[in-house]
Design an enzyme around this catalytic site. Structure first.
Site, short mmCIF file in Angstrom:
data_model
loop_
_atom_site.label_atom_id
_atom_site.label_comp_id
_atom_site.label_asym_id
_atom_site.label_seq_id
_atom_site.Cartn_x
_atom_site.Cartn_y
_atom_site.Cartn_z
N GLY A 75 -26.77 -27.64 1.00
CA GLY A 75 -25.95 -28.86 1.16
C GLY A 75 -26.08 -29.66 2.89
CB THR A 76 -29.44 -29.76 4.30
OG1 THR A 76 -29.40 -28.68 5.07
CG2 THR A 76 -30.37 -30.24 6.06
CB THR A 77 -27.99 -35.18 3.60
OG1 THR A 77 -27.57 -35.28 5.25
CG2 THR A 77 -26.72 -34.56 2.81
CB SER A 101 -24.74 -36.53 -0.98
OG SER A 101 -24.42 -36.71 -1.98
CG ASN A 102 -18.76 -34.50 0.59
OD1 ASN A 102 -18.80 -33.86 0.10
ND2 ASN A 102 -19.56 -36.02 1.23
CG HIS A 135 -20.12 -38.35 8.37
ND1 HIS A 135 -20.72 -39.63 7.84
CD2 HIS A 135 -20.12 -37.72 7.81
CE1 HIS A 135 -20.28 -39.63 6.21
NE2 HIS A 135 -20.11 -38.14 6.87
CE LYS A 139 -23.46 -37.10 7.36
NZ LYS A 139 -24.61 -36.78 7.25
N GLY A 145 -26.01 -38.67 3.72
CA GLY A 145 -26.34 -39.00 2.04
C GLY A 145 -25.37 -39.26 1.55
#
Length: 250
Positions: A75-77, A101-102, A135, A139, A145
């Site tokens: 889940g890393t962008t 991305s999510n 966000h 972040k 992402g």
């Protein structure tokens, strides 16, 4: 299901909690200070790994999973440029990856709505699209992402748009460019809004996350689904399978 967690920050700890709630074993937790665990037997014996770290180490983490033969949910962008290479490796049988991305179920429903709305609005050129995402201040990447995914899917369905960009302060958006305003404030988990504006009226759709739990639960559901699969996969595939629908999330 025997699992590995890669990255033990706020998301990693929440994922660990949900895994245990759902009856899964957390066999190994890998963070900055114990990366040697990638070479351990207990990591190689895991059914799946869940990776939430930082853009600078994500690709290395995923490649370590590939080397150990462990399917990985990431889940890393912020590292999208490397994604085609990893997809090619998966296609060649050198790894198994589900990247999104999510992972929020609600956001993936929102993405489906965005695609559907964009297809409708393509018939009404008097409307002009723009986006905003908000966000928390921690972040690193901007736009998010998720915002980039939303933008790319909107642009692909909008003949008048060719690309996206973060607008300069007080500057009018250039023709053919989807403006994305990225805001960082407080501890906001994530708010994404898509606006369609005309002289007559405006249409706005918004997804607002209340906490990180929705992202963590979605990642665990993705890991449960991925554990017995090979190759490269997406949340759209997982949700289509999960809901027994075809084409709804693709």
């Amino acid at each position: 299901m025997k699992t590995a967690i890669i990255g033990h920050g706020k998301m990693g700890r929440l994922i660990e909690e949900i895994l245990k709630e759902r009856g899964h074993e957390v066999a190994v937790v890998i963070d900055e200070d114990n990366r040697s665990e990638f070479a351990s037997t207990r990591f190689a014996e895991c059914d799946v790994a869940i990776e939430f770290t930082a853009p600078g180490v994500a690709v290395e983490n995923i490649l370590s999973c590939f080397a150990a033969g462990v399917p990985v949910v990431s889940g890393t962008t912020g590292w999208n440029d490397s994604l085609p290479e990893l997809r090619d490796m998966c296609a060649a049988g050198k790894g198994t990856l589900l990247w999104s991305s999510n992972y929020s179920i609600g956001m993936n429903i929102f993405m489906a709505v965005n695609r559907y709305l964009a297809e409708i609005m393509a018939n009404f050129p008097q409307y002009h699209a723009s986006m905003q995402e908000v966000h928390h201040i921690h972040k690193l990447d901007h736009p998010s992402g998720t915002a980039i995914t939303l933008a790319e899917e909107l642009i692909a369905r909008t003949p008048t748009l060719q690309c996206w960009a973060e607008p300069a302060p007080d500057a009018a958006p250039a023709e053919g460019v989807l403006p994305i305003a990225a805001i960082r404030e407080g501890e906001v988990p994530g708010i994404h809004s898509i606006h369609w504006e005309s002289e007559a009226d405006s249409i706005t759709i918004t997804h607002s996350a209340k906490s990180r739990r929705g992202f963590a639960l979605g990642a665990v559901l993705a890991a449960e689904w991925l554990a017995d699969k090979k190759g490269f996969h997406t949340m759209a595939e997982m949700l289509s399978d999960y809901t027994k629908t075809s084409g709804l999330f693709v």
